[in-house]
Enzyme design. Structure first.
Site: not given
Length: 462
Positions: A16, A52, A110, A133, A290
């Site tokens: 990220w 994600c 997300h 998830d 994000y």
């Protein structure tokens, strides 16, 4: 198994920090098949890199391959509550910059997966959509996984059921509290109870439109039932909205914000009382990712004396220049605008925050020829360079299940000058009939992760 964080030869490595040179940027992927093929080809080494939506898409593909009906879900303004108190604390200084980091985060969005399955391990009533998830965030019983959590249990606040319901409940329900830390160290509080878990979305069946599934995760915001569930979740901490003191603050966008252009945002202030109010307004824009991290400032306004007449509305513009954001815009194309309104009389502070998405240019796809199975077709693919500088190292990647044989990559030899058209023609022979999708990704040094697609109906072979 979709993430590699447990040293289990998982499919994807997450990253990220905007440094993706030793792999593929998470923005660049246009399908799960390519990722799974790479994973297999290189002896189950993790493929670089996922975020994600990539983790969720690959997990959805894998589940469907196993015969489990699945869909990808996106939650807009998703809370990451690390201490389980259903409150996300953010600290801002007087200019609207994050003063100190708490481990709690608010993600602009997300993604996770819902899979349809029975839950014989639970009491009756929890069959159906289960949230899973695969993005590695927190460990669950020592492993980087999350779910399956019955979506119904999230809606009803049944936090004691399996698995990880408190975490998902917070993702869609947490309150956000902004603490504005003033010069003398004192803190002013601004609570937002309807920021998180709005527009929970999935793709409609058989159409390319969005289906809103917010109601499956929570009762309507502010309804009696919603408050009841929140209380049941053992947190009577939900505060009433504090902005109801007569001053209201919103951030609005003029028309679209296009990459390469200047644009305006407006702080819209409403005084719904019968007295005049005098305030200080701070407006500040920063490039952002994000997952909530922010970069350098790209626009600022500090007005010390904003006078608001009784029952009046005031619009204060802030112009955001391409010149100021171009160097620091991340591949997420987001600019976070923060407005702080301080009332002199009471010292009260109101915070408004808006993420502005910078639009990439449109990829145009023309299909030439009669679309029929086993017959050659041509796709003409083009995009206009909207920036004031040339684009170098331009690459188009095209893929379509049943249309192209795997991924087709086209590197352009020449740079694309400002306002010029980058284009190429792709020949392909569709192998399958029916409704098909041609996906396109465009990469260059200055413009990345630009996406386009076209639906093509292929007639069966006569």
């Amino acid at each position: 198994q979709v993430n590699c964080n447990d040293e289990d030869r998982g499919v994807l490595a997450g990253r990220w920090d905007n440094n993706y040179e030793d792999g593929t940027s998470p923005m660049a992927w246009i399908g799960s098949v390519d990722i799974l093929k790479r994973w297999k080809k290189f002896g189950c080494q993790p493929v670089k890199y996922g975020q994600c939506w990539v983790f969720a898409a690959v997990a959805c593909t894998v589940m469907r391959c196993l015969g489990i009906p699945s869909r990808v879900v996106t939650n807009y303004n998703s809370a990451h509550d690390t201490n389980g108190n259903l409150i996300i604390d953010r600290y801002l200084n007087e200019t609207g910059k994050e003063d100190r980091r708490s481990r709690d985060m608010i993600w602009n969005f997300h993604c996770w997966v819902e899979s349809w399955m029975a839950r014989p391990d639970l009491a009756p009533g929890y069959d159906g959509w289960q949230a899973l998830d695969p993005t590695p965030q927190e460990k669950s019983e020592g492993v980087f996984c999350c779910g399956p959590a019955p979506v119904r249990a999230v809606r009803e606040g049944d936090l004691q059921l399996k698995y990880d319901i408190p975490f998902i409940f917070a993702e869609v329900n947490a309150d956000v509290v902004y603490w504005v830390v003033q010069g003398d160290g004192t803190q002013k509080k601004s609570t937002h109870s309807s920021v998180v878990g709005k527009n929970i979305s999935t793709k409609s069946v058989g159409r390319d439109s969005r289906e809103d599934i917010t109601h499956t995760y929570k009762y309507p915001e502010g309804s009696e039932k919603e408050r009841e569930v929140f209380a049941k979740a053992e947190h009577e901490t939900r505060s009433l909205r504090e902005e109801d003191e007569g001053l209201h603050l919103k951030i609005k966008l003029s028309e679209g914000a296009n990459n390469g252009c200047d644009f305006d945002v407006f702080a819209v202030i409403n005084n719904s009382t019968d007295t005049e109010r005098v305030c200080r307004l701070m407006l500040c824009a920063r490039t952002a990712s994000y997952n909530g991290t922010v970069g350098p400032q790209c626009g600022m306004k500090d007005l010390l004396n904003v006078t608001l007449e009784p029952w009046a509305e005031k619009r204060v513009p802030l112009r955001i220049l391409y010149e100021n954001y171009k160097e620091n815009l991340t591949q997420d194309n987001l600019i976070k605008v923060v407005a702080l309104l301080t009332e002199y009389q009471t010292g009260d502070v109101i915070v408004a925050i808006r993420d502005v998405y910078i639009q990439n240019p449109e990829i145009k796809i023309r299909i030439l020829g009669e679309p029929m199975q086993k017959r050659k077709l041509v796709a003409e693919i083009s995009l206009v360079n909207p920036l004031a500088v040339p684009l170098n190292n331009c690459v188009f990647v095209v893929e379509g299940t049943g249309l192209t044989d795997g991924q087709q990559v086209k590197e352009l030899e020449e740079p694309v000058e400002p306002q010029a058209v980058a284009k190429f023609r792709l020949d392909f022979v569709p192998s399958q009939a029916g409704l098909r999708k041609l996906m396109v990704d465009f990469e260059s040094d200055k413009l990345t992760g630009v996406k386009g697609y076209r639906n093509v109906i292929i007639a069966p072979q006569p």
